[in-house]
Design an enzyme around this catalytic site. Structure first.
Site, PDB file in Angstrom:
ATOM      1  CD1 TRP A 159      38.326  80.157  43.510  1.00 21.22           C
ATOM      2  CD2 TRP A 159      38.253  79.900  41.282  1.00 21.22           C
ATOM      3  NE1 TRP A 159      39.126  79.080  43.177  1.00 21.22           N
ATOM      4  CE2 TRP A 159      39.100  78.897  41.817  1.00 21.22           C
ATOM      5  CE3 TRP A 159      38.056  79.922  39.905  1.00 21.22           C
ATOM      6  CZ2 TRP A 159      39.739  77.955  41.025  1.00 21.22           C
ATOM      7  CZ3 TRP A 159      38.690  78.980  39.104  1.00 21.22           C
ATOM      8  CH2 TRP A 159      39.526  78.006  39.657  1.00 21.22           C
ATOM      9  CE  LYS A 160      35.268  86.561  48.440  1.00 13.07           C
ATOM     10  NZ  LYS A 160      35.487  87.541  49.490  1.00 13.07           N
ATOM     11  CD  GLU A 179      32.129  84.145  54.157  1.00 10.92           C
ATOM     12  OE1 GLU A 179      33.150  83.523  53.831  1.00 10.92           O
ATOM     13  OE2 GLU A 179      31.505  84.869  53.382  1.00 10.92           O
ATOM     14  N   GLY A 211      38.052  82.529  50.428  1.00  3.52           N
ATOM     15  CA  GLY A 211      38.111  83.417  49.272  1.00  3.52           C
ATOM     16  C   GLY A 211      39.508  83.432  48.674  1.00  3.52           C
ATOM     17  N   GLY A 212      40.284  84.475  49.021  1.00  5.45           N
ATOM     18  CA  GLY A 212      41.593  84.692  48.416  1.00  5.45           C
ATOM     19  C   GLY A 212      42.495  83.460  48.371  1.00  5.45           C
TER      20      GLY A 212
HETATM   21  P1  PGA Z   1      38.534  85.713  52.128  1.00  3.54           P
HETATM   22  O1  PGA Z   1      36.989  85.621  51.627  1.00  3.54           O
HETATM   23  O2  PGA Z   1      38.957  84.314  52.460  1.00  3.54           O
HETATM   24  O3  PGA Z   1      39.278  86.283  50.949  1.00  3.54           O
HETATM   25  O4  PGA Z   1      38.541  86.600  53.317  1.00  3.54           O
HETATM   26  C1  PGA Z   1      36.069  84.764  52.245  1.00  3.54           C
HETATM   27  C2  PGA Z   1      34.707  84.935  51.622  1.00  3.54           C
HETATM   28  O5  PGA Z   1      34.277  86.082  51.434  1.00  3.54           O
HETATM   29  O6  PGA Z   1      34.018  83.948  51.290  1.00  3.54           O
END
Ligand code: PGA
Length: 253
Positions: free
Chosen positions: A16-17, A171, A237-238
């Site tokens: 979720w950052k 990544e 992430g998103g």
């Molecule tokens: P993202 O992020 O799916 O929004 O590209 C992936 C991550 O940084 O873990």
């Protein structure tokens, strides 16, 4: 060792950052309820911001969804204002921790040596690390992607990981949050190189840890990415912020 013991279930982990207030718990609740009704083939984890970790772990208690931290300090405890110890993540209900994410490497100058120290501390506390590696666009365009990433694997993974549960997340930085994904051919090439490194470091046991792909994984590309050779799951992430999107990715694993 039998083949099945070398092939753990895939892992789909939501990162979720720096997103999510209390209301985001509803999304996690929806994920857990859906997986309760229809269990996933994959292991599923959500790594929320630290402020939500305890509440999220309580919310998900009794469900199949694990929780994880997004970072921990390399030291077990002490005078480190604003930082989080691995034991605190455990105390808040986490089972996993993301370490060495490119945003930490970039925003906080984390080196692979520091990441390796964090991995040691996380393991000592009983956490399962997800160790991130990935090249920048400039490095890829210079033809250095394989070299950069395999060096990160060598330098970020301490020998104490031998025999422990962990995963590596590939990544590519240029694919994170950009809507761009690596091609299946690029993913397979990099995952094969990471696997070869793991076998070099850990011998036969290096065949077991899942290698996750991360970088703009979405419901519409998840099937093709998760079917690629040596892709053992995804770090999302998103698309992990919305239950429906995250569930569609989980269903693809
Ligand atoms: P993202 O992020 O799916 O929004 O590209 C992936 C991550 O940084 O873990």
């Amino acid at each position: 060792m039998t083949l099945s013991s070398l092939t753990p279930r895939p892992l789909i982990a939501g990162n979720w950052k720096m997103n999510g207030l209390a209301e985001a718990l509803d999304q996690a609740r929806a994920v857990a309820a859906a997986l309760d009704a229809r269990p996933a083939a994959a292991r599923v984890a959500i790594c929320p911001p630290a402020t939500l970790l305890h509440r999220l772990s309580e919310t998900l208690e009794g469900s199949s969804v694990l929780t994880g931290g997004q970072d921990c300090h390399a030291k077990a405890s002490g005078a480190h204002t604003g930082d989080i110890a691995a034991s605190m993540l455990i105390d808040a209900g986490a089972r996993l921790v993301i370490l060495g994410h490119s945003e930490r490497r970039e925003d906080h100058g984390e080196t692979s040596a520091l990441v390796a120290a964090k991995v040691e501390t996380a393991l000592a506390a009983g956490l399962e690390p997800i160790i991130c590696v990935g090249e920048s666009l400039a490095q890829r365009e210079a033809g250095a992607a394989l070299e950069v990433v395999t060096a990160q694997v060598r330098e970020s993974l301490p020998a104490s990981l031998a025999g422990q549960a962990f995963s590596v997340a590939y990544e590519p930085i240029w694919a994170i949050g950009t809507g761009r994904t690596a091609t299946v051919a690029d993913i397979e090439e990099m995952h094969a190189a990471i696997r070869a490194q793991l076998v070099l470091i850990f011998g036969e046991a290096g065949k077991a840890p899942p290698i996750l792909y991360g970088g703009s994984v979405k419901p519409d590309n998840a099937v093709e990415i998760l079917r690629a050779a040596e892709v053992g799951g995804a770090l999302v992430g998103g698309a992990s912020l919305k239950a429906a999107d995250f569930l569609a990715i989980i269903a693809a694993a």
